[in-house]
Motif scaffolding. Structure first.
Motif, mmCIF file in Angstrom:
data_model
loop_
_atom_site.group_PDB
_atom_site.id
_atom_site.type_symbol
_atom_site.label_atom_id
_atom_site.label_comp_id
_atom_site.label_asym_id
_atom_site.label_seq_id
_atom_site.Cartn_x
_atom_site.Cartn_y
_atom_site.Cartn_z
ATOM 1 N N THR A 155 0.842 -1.195 0.000
ATOM 2 C CA THR A 155 0.000 0.000 0.000
ATOM 3 C C THR A 155 0.880 1.249 0.000
ATOM 4 O OG1 THR A 155 -0.085 0.265 2.399
ATOM 5 C CG2 THR A 155 -1.734 -1.223 1.403
ATOM 6 N N ILE A 156 0.268 2.363 -0.286
ATOM 7 C CA ILE A 156 1.000 3.628 -0.256
ATOM 8 C C ILE A 156 1.436 3.945 1.181
ATOM 9 C CG2 ILE A 156 -0.908 5.255 0.044
ATOM 10 C CD1 ILE A 156 1.951 5.606 -2.493
ATOM 11 N N LYS A 157 0.697 3.451 2.167
ATOM 12 C CA LYS A 157 1.078 3.644 3.578
ATOM 13 C C LYS A 157 2.384 2.915 3.888
ATOM 14 C CE LYS A 157 -2.557 6.056 4.592
ATOM 15 N NZ LYS A 157 -2.406 7.500 4.600
ATOM 16 N N ASP A 158 2.576 1.738 3.292
ATOM 17 C CA ASP A 158 3.848 1.025 3.441
ATOM 18 C C ASP A 158 4.988 1.863 2.874
ATOM 19 O OD1 ASP A 158 2.515 -1.196 4.515
ATOM 20 O OD2 ASP A 158 2.483 -2.266 2.601
ATOM 21 N N LEU A 159 4.758 2.422 1.690
ATOM 22 C CA LEU A 159 5.787 3.246 1.045
ATOM 23 C C LEU A 159 6.084 4.485 1.879
ATOM 24 C CD1 LEU A 159 7.677 3.872 -1.316
ATOM 25 C CD2 LEU A 159 5.720 4.929 -2.481
ATOM 26 N N GLU A 160 5.053 5.142 2.374
ATOM 27 C CA GLU A 160 5.269 6.329 3.203
ATOM 28 C C GLU A 160 6.109 5.994 4.434
ATOM 29 O OE1 GLU A 160 1.239 8.919 2.200
ATOM 30 O OE2 GLU A 160 1.259 7.622 3.957
ATOM 31 N N VAL B 176 9.686 7.603 5.394
ATOM 32 C CA VAL B 176 9.980 8.230 6.690
ATOM 33 C C VAL B 176 11.294 7.677 7.238
ATOM 34 C CG1 VAL B 176 9.254 8.389 9.114
ATOM 35 C CG2 VAL B 176 7.614 8.834 7.283
ATOM 36 N N MET B 177 11.478 6.376 7.149
ATOM 37 C CA MET B 177 12.724 5.769 7.641
ATOM 38 C C MET B 177 13.927 6.287 6.858
ATOM 39 S SD MET B 177 11.783 1.870 8.758
ATOM 40 C CE MET B 177 10.927 1.332 7.303
ATOM 41 N N ALA B 178 13.819 6.328 5.547
ATOM 42 C CA ALA B 178 14.951 6.759 4.718
ATOM 43 C C ALA B 178 15.278 8.236 4.926
ATOM 44 C CB ALA B 178 14.642 6.490 3.242
ATOM 45 N N VAL B 179 14.265 9.077 4.947
ATOM 46 C CA VAL B 179 14.502 10.515 5.085
ATOM 47 C C VAL B 179 14.985 10.851 6.491
ATOM 48 C CG1 VAL B 179 13.413 12.804 5.034
ATOM 49 C CG2 VAL B 179 12.936 11.162 3.214
ATOM 50 N N CYS C 66 13.100 3.693 13.168
ATOM 51 C CA CYS C 66 13.607 3.358 11.834
ATOM 52 C C CYS C 66 14.354 2.040 11.776
ATOM 53 C CB CYS C 66 14.425 4.512 11.297
ATOM 54 S SG CYS C 66 13.325 5.885 10.939
ATOM 55 N N TYR C 67 13.599 0.992 12.033
ATOM 56 C CA TYR C 67 14.074 -0.373 11.910
ATOM 57 C C TYR C 67 13.017 -1.114 11.095
ATOM 58 C CZ TYR C 67 16.660 1.201 15.988
ATOM 59 O OH TYR C 67 17.441 1.912 16.853
ATOM 60 N N THR C 68 13.444 -2.004 10.235
ATOM 61 C CA THR C 68 12.471 -2.736 9.412
ATOM 62 C C THR C 68 11.471 -3.483 10.283
ATOM 63 O OG1 THR C 68 14.048 -4.553 9.175
ATOM 64 C CG2 THR C 68 13.941 -2.949 7.388
ATOM 65 N N SER C 69 11.878 -3.890 11.460
ATOM 66 C CA SER C 69 10.968 -4.600 12.367
ATOM 67 C C SER C 69 9.893 -3.681 12.946
ATOM 68 C CB SER C 69 11.755 -5.242 13.505
ATOM 69 O OG SER C 69 12.403 -4.248 14.267
ATOM 70 N N LYS C 70 10.051 -2.374 12.783
ATOM 71 C CA LYS C 70 9.094 -1.410 13.342
ATOM 72 C C LYS C 70 8.258 -0.726 12.267
ATOM 73 C CE LYS C 70 11.315 -0.587 17.653
ATOM 74 N NZ LYS C 70 10.990 0.149 18.829
ATOM 75 N N LEU C 71 8.121 -1.349 11.103
ATOM 76 C CA LEU C 71 7.367 -0.741 10.007
ATOM 77 C C LEU C 71 5.923 -0.450 10.418
ATOM 78 C CD1 LEU C 71 7.579 0.190 7.043
ATOM 79 C CD2 LEU C 71 6.671 -2.044 6.407
ATOM 80 N N ILE D 261 2.755 7.687 11.910
ATOM 81 C CA ILE D 261 2.356 8.593 10.829
ATOM 82 C C ILE D 261 0.858 8.861 10.901
ATOM 83 C CG2 ILE D 261 2.143 8.840 8.315
ATOM 84 C CD1 ILE D 261 4.691 7.002 8.149
ATOM 85 N N ALA D 262 0.068 7.809 11.084
ATOM 86 C CA ALA D 262 -1.395 7.932 11.132
ATOM 87 C C ALA D 262 -1.851 8.840 12.273
ATOM 88 C CB ALA D 262 -2.040 6.554 11.256
ATOM 89 N N LYS D 263 -1.078 8.852 13.380
ATOM 90 C CA LYS D 263 -1.422 9.702 14.527
ATOM 91 C C LYS D 263 -0.929 11.140 14.344
ATOM 92 C CE LYS D 263 0.298 6.914 17.720
ATOM 93 N NZ LYS D 263 0.673 6.372 19.033
#
Length: 130
Positions: free
Chosen positions: A48-53, A57-60, A100-105, A112-114
């Motif tokens: 989903t676009i939420k996954d991408l967002e 966030v992690m990368a930026v 920013c850990y893949t385990s915390k996606l 982000i939603a909050k």
């Protein structure tokens, strides 16, 4: 060579790129957010676009946590514009350190939603004094 399989609707990715002002996508499925600072994320596993967002966030936040801030200011401006926030470099460092850990996606997506409640990311939980 194994073909890259994209699960996310490519039109959504292009719309996101336009809104966030990303540079390009390479053939491996890397979204090059900014080639000058080598800021990128891979979206092969995004459904989903939420996954991408969340991955953006992690990368930026990683890119904004190091290096010369002056050269990375426009990344923060683009980030704040897209997500309708007013986060600082220090806020981005908190996000990077805590989420920013893949385990915390999934946790990242909830954050982000909050609306990026930065006050929930207490420095003392990170082992750093306030």
């Amino acid at each position: 060579m194994e073909k890259t399989k994209f699960e996310l609707d490519f039109n959504e990715v292009i719309e996101f790129m336009d809104a966030f002002q990303c540079d390009f996508i390479n053939r491996q499925g890397d979204l090059i957010i900014d080639h000058k600072t080598n800021t990128f994320t891979n979206f092969n596993n995004c459904k989903t676009i939420k996954d991408l967002e969340a991955k953006v966030v992690m990368a930026v936040s990683a890119a904004l946590s190091g290096g010369e801030r002056k050269k990375r200011k426009y990344l923060l401006v683009n980030f704040n514009r897209y997500f309708k926030t007013s986060l600082s470099f220090d806020d981005m460092e908190r996000i990077y350190s805590k989420l920013c850990y893949t385990s915390k996606l999934e946790e990242n997506k909830q954050f982000i939603a909050k609306g990026f409640p930065i006050e929930e990311l207490v420095w003392s939980e990170l082992g750093v004094g306030e």
